[in-house]
Design a protein around this motif. Structure first.
Motif, short mmCIF file in Angstrom:
data_model
loop_
_atom_site.label_atom_id
_atom_site.label_comp_id
_atom_site.label_asym_id
_atom_site.label_seq_id
_atom_site.Cartn_x
_atom_site.Cartn_y
_atom_site.Cartn_z
N ALA A 139 12.80 5.93 83.90
CA ALA A 139 13.13 4.82 84.79
C ALA A 139 12.83 3.49 84.11
N THR A 140 13.63 2.48 84.43
CA THR A 140 13.35 1.12 83.96
C THR A 140 12.75 0.29 85.08
N GLN A 141 13.07 0.66 86.33
CA GLN A 141 12.50 0.00 87.50
C GLN A 141 12.06 1.04 88.51
N VAL A 142 10.99 0.72 89.23
CA VAL A 142 10.49 1.60 90.28
C VAL A 142 10.12 0.75 91.49
N LEU A 143 10.01 1.40 92.63
CA LEU A 143 9.58 0.71 93.85
C LEU A 143 8.07 0.82 93.96
N VAL A 144 7.41 -0.31 94.17
CA VAL A 144 5.95 -0.34 94.29
C VAL A 144 5.60 -0.71 95.74
N ARG A 145 4.90 0.19 96.41
CA ARG A 145 4.55 -0.02 97.81
C ARG A 145 3.05 -0.31 97.92
N MET A 146 2.73 -1.46 98.50
CA MET A 146 1.34 -1.86 98.68
C MET A 146 0.76 -1.19 99.93
N PRO A 147 -0.58 -1.15 100.05
CA PRO A 147 -1.20 -0.54 101.23
C PRO A 147 -0.80 -1.20 102.55
N ASP A 148 -0.42 -2.50 102.50
CA ASP A 148 0.00 -3.17 103.73
C ASP A 148 1.48 -2.98 104.00
N THR A 149 2.13 -2.06 103.27
CA THR A 149 3.56 -1.68 103.38
C THR A 149 4.50 -2.67 102.70
N GLN A 150 4.01 -3.79 102.18
CA GLN A 150 4.85 -4.71 101.42
C GLN A 150 5.36 -3.97 100.18
N THR A 151 6.66 -4.11 99.88
CA THR A 151 7.23 -3.41 98.73
C THR A 151 7.81 -4.41 97.73
N TYR A 152 7.74 -4.03 96.44
CA TYR A 152 8.28 -4.84 95.36
C TYR A 152 8.98 -3.92 94.37
N TYR A 153 9.85 -4.51 93.56
CA TYR A 153 10.40 -3.78 92.43
C TYR A 153 9.56 -4.07 91.20
N GLY A 154 9.19 -3.02 90.49
CA GLY A 154 8.40 -3.17 89.28
C GLY A 154 9.19 -2.72 88.07
N THR A 155 8.96 -3.38 86.95
CA THR A 155 9.63 -3.05 85.70
C THR A 155 8.68 -2.28 84.79
N VAL A 156 9.16 -1.18 84.25
CA VAL A 156 8.35 -0.38 83.32
C VAL A 156 8.33 -1.10 81.98
N ILE A 157 7.15 -1.56 81.55
CA ILE A 157 7.04 -2.32 80.30
C ILE A 157 6.40 -1.50 79.18
N GLY A 158 5.93 -0.32 79.50
CA GLY A 158 5.34 0.55 78.48
C GLY A 158 5.21 1.96 79.03
#
Length: 370
Positions: free
Chosen positions: A105-124
């Motif tokens: 994957a180059t990008q993944v979904l990151v879900r915080m404990p408060d349910t806020q979600t972001y897209y994260g980029t795999v850098i390594g």
């Protein structure tokens, strides 16, 4: 007469109590001039930082460690729905996780404990070492977890594992470091000097932090477990600290050479075949295909390999027999499968299949199906 005896008895009790108090004070020092004290002085503990707050080791408790660290532990989701865990480790918005969570994957979904979600980029992402770094720009400047990057755990140290086992986010388990320096391989990854832990972890826990219970600092990355047993394994953070920091700085570095050299064994050959069918049952055809030897991959492209399993709904390995022959292992697997027919019906069937397993480029591979 009775009155005199009562007076004498009372005096004896008073004198005896006075002597007892004098003896205890003299020999055990239970009391001091300024109040109750312990028998031996407690050495003042050095202050440590837990998630940005300074506390002393005397005041650390598990509830406080959980409260301070849980907001920094995330759930990671790939596009195909596979779940894992990770944790914020610097103020650049970088998250440490396992390589097998973000592989391909180059990008993944990151879900915080408060349910806020972001897209994260795999850098390594590691090829042999099961570690990866994901960057979430929106988390830049957020207070990270405190990492004991040069700490060496000892057997018996209390630990806390945090993550999302089976997708249950914000799960916390406790245990101890039950062994050290475990070397093993879970193809394509190799684990060197891993911690063995008794804190229960399960699929979905991978990539979550292992926290030292006395300080609240991260000392490892929870990465593997024996199925059905309370035996887990965590990569010591000190073993990968330079690697993950290099990725965060944008540097291209080679992974450290492994201390562990792959050796063919019945146990690991069995594991590889089970992992192969487990990946297929989870519809993770990319991982299953990566376990094939180069000759097998040359004979069948990925699209054909994936298509050959489209009718297979589940495949459970009931039994395995392994026979070592020179530099290969012959693995006979008894499979119970559920398949989808062209009529749209689910049909169960059992069959046996044999594989040749061997070492290729210092990694264990399924060389061919016999």
């Amino acid at each position: 007469m009775n009155k005199h005896w009562s007076i004498v008895l009372t005096l004896l009790i008073v004198v005896g109590a006075a002597i007892t108090c004098w003896y205890l004070d003299k020999n055990f020092s239970i009391y001091s001039g300024d109040g109750l004290s312990t028998l031996a002085p407690v050495k003042e503990k050095e202050a440590v930082e837990v998630a940005g707050e300074m506390i002393t080791e005397n005041s650390v408790d598990i509830k406080e460690i959980i409260r301070l660290n849980q907001p920094k532990v995330v759930q990671i989701e790939r596009e195909d729905g596979e779940l894992g865990s990770g944790f914020l480790y610097n103020d650049k918005g970088d998250i440490i996780t396992n390589a097998h969570i973000v592989k391909g994957a180059t990008q993944v979904l990151v879900r915080m404990p408060d349910t806020q979600t972001y897209y994260g980029t795999v850098i390594g992402v590691g090829e042999v070492i099961d570690v990866a770094v994901v960057r979430v720009p929106e988390l830049e400047g957020t207070e990270p977890m405190s990492v004991a990057f040069d700490f060496e755990a000892e057997v018996g140290d209390g630990v806390i594992a945090m993550g999302s086992p089976r997708g249950f986010q914000n799960t916390v388990t406790t245990g101890i470091v039950s062994a050290k320096n475990r070397d093993f391989a879970l193809p394509p990854y190799q684990f060197d000097k891993a911690y063995q832990i008794s804190a229960p972890i399960a699929p979905g826990s991978s990539g979550g932090p292992l926290i030292l219970a006395t300080t609240g600092q991260v000392i490892g990355i929870n990465s593997a477990a024996y199925q059905g047993e309370v035996i887990g394994f965590s990569i010591p953070i000190k073993n990968v600290w330079s690697l993950v920091n290099a990725w965060s700085e944008g540097e291209h570095v080679e992974e450290p050479r492994s201390y562990y050299r792959m050796r063919l064994s019945e146990e690991e050959a069995s594991y590889l075949v089970r992992y192969y069918y487990e990946s297929i049952s989870n519809f993770d055809y990319v991982t299953a295909y990566s376990l094939l030897g180069s000759d097998w991959q040359t004979s069948v492209v990925y699209e054909e390999f994936r298509a050959s399993y489209q009718s297979l709904y589940t495949a459970e390995v009931l039994d395995l027999e392994v026979k070592l022959e020179d530099d290969v292992a012959i693995v006979l697997a008894e499979i119970e499968a559920v398949e989808l027919t062209v009529d749209g019906e689910f049909v169960g069937r059992s069959y046996q299949v044999a594989f040749r397993v061997g070492i290729e480029n210092d990694r264990m591979k399924v060389l061919e199906k016999e």
